[in-house]
Design an enzyme around this catalytic site. Structure first.
Site, PDB file in Angstrom:
ATOM      1  N   LYS A 157       3.611   8.814   9.002  1.00  0.00           N
ATOM      2  CA  LYS A 157       3.448   8.175  10.308  1.00  0.00           C
ATOM      3  C   LYS A 157       4.441   8.694  11.364  1.00  0.00           C
ATOM      4  O   LYS A 157       4.297   9.817  11.805  1.00  0.00           O
ATOM      5  CB  LYS A 157       3.455   6.658  10.125  1.00  0.00           C
ATOM      6  CG  LYS A 157       2.278   6.270   9.178  1.00  0.00           C
ATOM      7  CD  LYS A 157       1.927   4.835   9.089  1.00  0.00           C
ATOM      8  CE  LYS A 157       0.612   4.676   8.340  1.00  0.00           C
ATOM      9  NZ  LYS A 157       0.654   3.947   7.085  1.00  0.00           N
ATOM     10  N   TYR A 166       0.852  -1.194   0.000  1.00  0.00           N
ATOM     11  CA  TYR A 166       0.000   0.000   0.000  1.00  0.00           C
ATOM     12  C   TYR A 166       0.883   1.237   0.000  1.00  0.00           C
ATOM     13  O   TYR A 166       1.831   1.331   0.772  1.00  0.00           O
ATOM     14  CB  TYR A 166      -0.893   0.005   1.249  1.00  0.00           C
ATOM     15  CG  TYR A 166      -1.835   1.186   1.331  1.00  0.00           C
ATOM     16  CD1 TYR A 166      -2.906   1.319   0.442  1.00  0.00           C
ATOM     17  CD2 TYR A 166      -1.668   2.175   2.303  1.00  0.00           C
ATOM     18  CE1 TYR A 166      -3.778   2.399   0.527  1.00  0.00           C
ATOM     19  CE2 TYR A 166      -2.539   3.258   2.387  1.00  0.00           C
ATOM     20  CZ  TYR A 166      -3.589   3.367   1.497  1.00  0.00           C
ATOM     21  OH  TYR A 166      -4.458   4.432   1.582  1.00  0.00           O
ATOM     22  N   ASP A 197       9.187   2.799   0.091  1.00  0.00           N
ATOM     23  CA  ASP A 197       8.113   3.439   0.827  1.00  0.00           C
ATOM     24  C   ASP A 197       8.322   3.085   2.299  1.00  0.00           C
ATOM     25  O   ASP A 197       7.972   1.990   2.744  1.00  0.00           O
ATOM     26  CB  ASP A 197       6.760   2.942   0.320  1.00  0.00           C
ATOM     27  CG  ASP A 197       5.601   3.541   1.116  1.00  0.00           C
ATOM     28  OD1 ASP A 197       5.856   4.193   2.150  1.00  0.00           O
ATOM     29  OD2 ASP A 197       4.450   3.334   0.702  1.00  0.00           O
TER      30      ASP A 197
HETATM   31  C1  LIG Z   1       0.025   4.439   5.728  1.00  0.00           C
HETATM   32  C2  LIG Z   1       0.832   4.208   4.531  1.00  0.00           C
HETATM   33  C3  LIG Z   1       0.780   5.056   3.421  1.00  0.00           C
HETATM   34  C4  LIG Z   1      -0.202   6.181   3.314  1.00  0.00           C
HETATM   35  O1  LIG Z   1       0.000   7.154   4.266  1.00  0.00           O
HETATM   36  P1  LIG Z   1      -1.212   8.141   4.641  1.00  0.00           P
HETATM   37  O2  LIG Z   1      -0.607   9.100   5.601  1.00  0.00           O
HETATM   38  O3  LIG Z   1      -2.298   7.287   5.201  1.00  0.00           O
HETATM   39  O4  LIG Z   1      -1.631   8.804   3.373  1.00  0.00           O
HETATM   40  C5  LIG Z   1       1.672   4.835   2.396  1.00  0.00           C
HETATM   41  N1  LIG Z   1       2.544   3.824   2.442  1.00  0.00           N
HETATM   42  C6  LIG Z   1       2.608   2.968   3.466  1.00  0.00           C
HETATM   43  C7  LIG Z   1       3.634   1.888   3.471  1.00  0.00           C
HETATM   44  C8  LIG Z   1       1.747   3.117   4.531  1.00  0.00           C
HETATM   45  O5  LIG Z   1       1.791   2.241   5.539  1.00  0.00           O
END
Ligand SMILES: *Cc1c(COP(=O)(O)O)cnc(C)c1O
Length: 428
Positions: free
Chosen positions: A267, A144, A239
């Site tokens: 995060k 994601y 990511d």
């Molecule tokens: C949570 C998450 C996102 C998206 O971040 P948001 O602040 O919710 O837009 C992207 N990549 C990873 C790996 C994530 O865990």
């Protein structure tokens, strides 16, 4: 437990907010039932609107790595707020957090702050496309990267390697530029790269996957991606929205000893306020406006409250690196405890863990990619989730999410969690 007030609040919310929530996973669709509403939180505990206390294993999906309402973060935000909440004009604190982040993370010279992980990943891909002058990207099924169009792609039919939209509203035109690969399958990546020679701008990956449960990169997998990228002139995007400042001071790049070309954050970097960021070496970052041609902007980017929270958070993590080993030890302790309990049952299970991320999958097959994660018994997970909730343990309300430990968890909390698992699985 009684959830009377949560239930009433959910009904009220549902009248004016789609599904009663501002992000779908919160709605408990994957586990059934209704979400609880949180009133406040401190340390490792959530307190809901009915007065129940819960031990928290989602940590706001990662950010609260030091526990909720961590004092240095709270006071930094409160002090900053008194001086104005947004200017749209540069502030010194943006440089302070940028300098600290660049010193903590390997292999980056510059960082740009945005407001979410979604924005960070979306911008990283645009930057990679601008830099390489290529249009396609490879992403992995089950990873994601936020909810921007280019990432809401599922596997196409049959032999075609390009994806198809997995949400209405995402166009075929967008989908054709996102190629989907299997996590931990280097051969699959090689095939896709070969079939799209000189067209791929970037490979984006969660170096430790956390959005299909916790899935570890197989030995040599990330190294393999690194060498494919080097050979083919493709940029490797890590990511690290989940793993950044969680796996280690320098994130997964440091822990796994692999350099990415662009790294995205979210995060933890915001200390619980809305922050994302992306970073790379000079050569790449200087492609961004206003220095370079790739446009990217944000009215609230680098917001002083968000930067104050992030700076307080990163400062603690930088000054006390033992936090990472403490977290790892706590997670290993929990892992052992769960293993002990589950091995005494007839349940099929897999426990995946790295650092302070862990997940339990009810399947007899090792969970190494999206396909094997999807084999987990969701009925068992649902019952497990609700059983744990009734015992006062808040797990992610989906089998496809990692649990996140926070440093405020005590060994007594972990023991209580293991006991709750023992009680819960007896009833499964
Ligand atoms: C949570 C998450 C996102 C998206 O971040 P948001 O602040 O919710 O837009 C992207 N990549 C990873 C790996 C994530 O865990």
């Amino acid at each position: 437990m009684i959830y009377k007030r949560s239930s009433a609040l959910f009904a009220e919310a549902s009248a004016v907010i789609p599904g009663g929530v501002n992000s779908p996973v919160r709605a408990f669709k994957a586990v059934g039932g209704e979400p609880i509403f949180v009133k406040e939180a401190k340390g490792a505990y959530l307190y809901d609107e009915d007065g129940n206390r819960l031990i928290d294993y989602i940590a706001s999906w990662g950010p609260m790595i030091l526990g909720h309402a961590y004092e240095p973060v709270i006071s930094a935000v409160v002090e900053k707020a008194k001086k104005g909440t947004s200017f749209g004009i540069p502030t010194e604190i943006e440089t302070q957090i940028a300098r600290l982040a660049v010193s903590m993370v390997p292999n980056i010279d510059k960082i740009r702050f945005v407001n979410s992980g979604t924005e960070a990943c979306m911008s990283a891909v645009r930057l990679a496309r601008g830099f390489t002058k290529r249009e396609k990207i490879i992403k992995f099924a089950g990873c994601y990267h936020g909810h921007s169009d280019a990432f809401l792609i599922q596997a196409g039919s049959g032999a075609v390697t390009f994806g198809s939209p997995n949400s209405p509203g995402v166009t075929q035109g967008t989908a054709k530029d996102t190629l989907l690969a299997r996590y931990n399958d280097l051969e699959n990546v090689e095939q896709i790269v070969k079939a799209n020679k000189d067209e791929i701008a970037a490979i984006i990956i969660e170096p430790v996957a956390g959005n299909m449960g916790c899935i570890l990169p197989a030995d040599g997998f990330l190294e393999g991606l690194r060498s494919i990228c080097d050979r083919e002139g493709i940029l490797l995007i890590f990511d690290e929205v989940m793993t950044g400042f969680r796996m280690a001071r320098g994130g997964a790049q440091e822990l796994l000893n692999i350099n990415a070309d662009i790294v995205t954050f979210g995060k933890v970097i915001g200390g619980g306020l809305p922050v994302g960021a992306f970073a790379a070496r000079d050569e790449i970052m200087n492609y961004l406006a206003p220095v370079g041609p790739v446009y990217q902007a944000g009215t609230l980017s680098g917001n002083p409250l968000a930067m104050a929270a992030g700076l307080a958070m990163l400062t603690t993590l930088n000054d006390q690196p033992e936090i990472f080993s403490n977290l790892e030890e706590k997670t290993a302790y929990l892992h052992e405890g769960i293993e002990k309990v589950l091995s005494n049952t007839t349940l099929d299970y897999q426990i995946n863990r790295l650092g302070s991320m862990i997940s339990v999958h009810f399947t007899d097959t090792p969970v190494v990619d999206f396909e094997t994660a999807a084999k987990g018994n969701n009925d068992t997970f649902k019952k497990f989730f609700h059983g744990m909730l009734a015992e006062g343990i808040y797990l992610p309300p989906s089998a496809f999410e990692s649990w996140f430990l926070n440093d405020a968890l005590s060994y007594a909390d972990l023991d209580k969690t293991i006991e709750a698992i023992e009680k819960t699985v007896k009833k499964l």
